[in-house]
Design a protein around this motif. Structure first.
Motif, PDB file in Angstrom:
ATOM      1  N   GLY A 291     -12.569 -41.372 -37.808  1.00  0.00           N
ATOM      2  CA  GLY A 291     -11.488 -41.118 -38.736  1.00  0.00           C
ATOM      3  C   GLY A 291     -11.845 -41.552 -40.141  1.00  0.00           C
ATOM      4  O   GLY A 291     -12.980 -41.903 -40.453  1.00  0.00           O
ATOM      5  N   GLU A 292     -10.841 -41.543 -40.973  1.00  0.00           N
ATOM      6  CA  GLU A 292     -11.006 -41.973 -42.349  1.00  0.00           C
ATOM      7  C   GLU A 292     -11.104 -43.501 -42.396  1.00  0.00           C
ATOM      8  O   GLU A 292     -10.585 -44.189 -41.528  1.00  0.00           O
ATOM      9  CB  GLU A 292      -9.802 -41.512 -43.169  1.00  0.00           C
ATOM     10  N   PRO A 293     -11.724 -44.032 -43.444  1.00  0.00           N
ATOM     11  CA  PRO A 293     -11.745 -45.481 -43.614  1.00  0.00           C
ATOM     12  C   PRO A 293     -10.320 -46.029 -43.718  1.00  0.00           C
ATOM     13  O   PRO A 293      -9.393 -45.312 -44.109  1.00  0.00           O
ATOM     14  CB  PRO A 293     -12.488 -45.658 -44.939  1.00  0.00           C
ATOM     15  N   SER A 294     -10.169 -47.313 -43.382  1.00  0.00           N
ATOM     16  CA  SER A 294      -8.843 -47.931 -43.405  1.00  0.00           C
ATOM     17  C   SER A 294      -8.909 -49.291 -44.086  1.00  0.00           C
ATOM     18  O   SER A 294      -9.989 -49.805 -44.373  1.00  0.00           O
ATOM     19  CB  SER A 294      -8.320 -48.079 -41.981  1.00  0.00           C
ATOM     20  N   ASP A 295      -7.742 -49.869 -44.317  1.00  0.00           N
ATOM     21  CA  ASP A 295      -7.621 -51.201 -44.911  1.00  0.00           C
ATOM     22  C   ASP A 295      -8.357 -51.299 -46.246  1.00  0.00           C
ATOM     23  O   ASP A 295      -9.161 -52.213 -46.472  1.00  0.00           O
ATOM     24  CB  ASP A 295      -8.152 -52.288 -43.959  1.00  0.00           C
ATOM     25  N   LEU A 296      -8.062 -50.351 -47.140  1.00  0.00           N
ATOM     26  CA  LEU A 296      -8.696 -50.343 -48.453  1.00  0.00           C
ATOM     27  C   LEU A 296      -8.517 -51.704 -49.122  1.00  0.00           C
ATOM     28  O   LEU A 296      -7.428 -52.253 -49.138  1.00  0.00           O
ATOM     29  CB  LEU A 296      -8.095 -49.238 -49.323  1.00  0.00           C
TER      30      LEU A 296
ATOM     31  N   SER B 164      -9.992 -54.459 -48.098  1.00  0.00           N
ATOM     32  CA  SER B 164     -10.152 -55.552 -47.146  1.00  0.00           C
ATOM     33  C   SER B 164     -11.575 -56.095 -47.086  1.00  0.00           C
ATOM     34  O   SER B 164     -11.789 -57.211 -46.619  1.00  0.00           O
ATOM     35  CB  SER B 164      -9.723 -55.097 -45.754  1.00  0.00           C
TER      36      SER B 164
ATOM     37  N   ALA C  66     -13.037 -45.877 -51.121  1.00  0.00           N
ATOM     38  CA  ALA C  66     -13.638 -46.602 -50.000  1.00  0.00           C
ATOM     39  C   ALA C  66     -15.153 -46.766 -50.130  1.00  0.00           C
ATOM     40  O   ALA C  66     -15.720 -47.740 -49.649  1.00  0.00           O
ATOM     41  CB  ALA C  66     -13.301 -45.897 -48.689  1.00  0.00           C
TER      42      ALA C  66
ATOM     43  N   ALA D 246     -13.570 -50.639 -47.803  1.00  0.00           N
ATOM     44  CA  ALA D 246     -12.647 -50.387 -46.695  1.00  0.00           C
ATOM     45  C   ALA D 246     -13.389 -50.536 -45.378  1.00  0.00           C
ATOM     46  O   ALA D 246     -14.620 -50.451 -45.332  1.00  0.00           O
ATOM     47  CB  ALA D 246     -12.048 -48.986 -46.800  1.00  0.00           C
ATOM     48  N   ARG D 247     -12.633 -50.718 -44.322  1.00  0.00           N
ATOM     49  CA  ARG D 247     -13.230 -50.774 -42.984  1.00  0.00           C
ATOM     50  C   ARG D 247     -13.474 -49.340 -42.484  1.00  0.00           C
ATOM     51  O   ARG D 247     -12.757 -48.423 -42.847  1.00  0.00           O
ATOM     52  CB  ARG D 247     -12.296 -51.493 -42.024  1.00  0.00           C
ATOM     53  N   GLY D 248     -14.491 -49.195 -41.635  1.00  0.00           N
ATOM     54  CA  GLY D 248     -14.722 -47.910 -40.996  1.00  0.00           C
ATOM     55  C   GLY D 248     -15.384 -46.864 -41.873  1.00  0.00           C
ATOM     56  O   GLY D 248     -15.245 -45.672 -41.626  1.00  0.00           O
TER      57      GLY D 248
END
Length: 119
Positions: free
Chosen positions: A2-7, A9, A38, A53-55
């Motif tokens: 998926g897309e990166p998350s927790d921008l 972080s 990200a 970001a994570r991911g």
């Protein structure tokens, strides 16, 4: 993936070199700067990337720069280069090891190389 998350972080840095048919791309050019929150280059510099970001996968990162990459092909500016066809060699590595771009999550200190050679 998926897309990166927790921008915001994380804040990682690493290096990248992309060489297409003997020509090294210059990521300090404006069209490569701050293309995504990200993953990006900033400050007019083009060798050190930033991840915020994570991911963030290698495929996502390259996608923000206008590439589509798999373990055996790279598409850039409308041309797809496939490993083992038309005297073409494609290598996508992180820290010297071949990686699947779709699955590989970038980590702090990673050294990315994407090399397309045609003979």
């Amino acid at each position: 993936q998926g897309e990166p998350s927790d921008l915001g972080s994380v804040h990682y840095h690493g290096t990248i070199a992309v060489v297409i048919d003997g020509q090294r791309l210059d990521f300090s050019q404006n069209q490569y700067q701050l293309q995504a929150d990200a993953f990006h280059f900033e400050g007019g510099r083009g060798t050190r990337w930033h991840v915020h970001a994570r991911g963030v996968t290698l495929q996502y990162a390259l996608g923000t720069l206008g590439f589509d990459a798999t373990g055996s092909s790279v598409t850039y500016q409308g041309t797809t280069y496939r490993d083992g066809t038309s005297n073409t060699t494609v290598r996508v590595t992180v820290n010297g090891d071949s990686v699947p771009p779709r699955e590989y999550g970038l980590r702090s200190g990673d050294s990315v190389r994407v090399v397309v050679e045609r003979s």
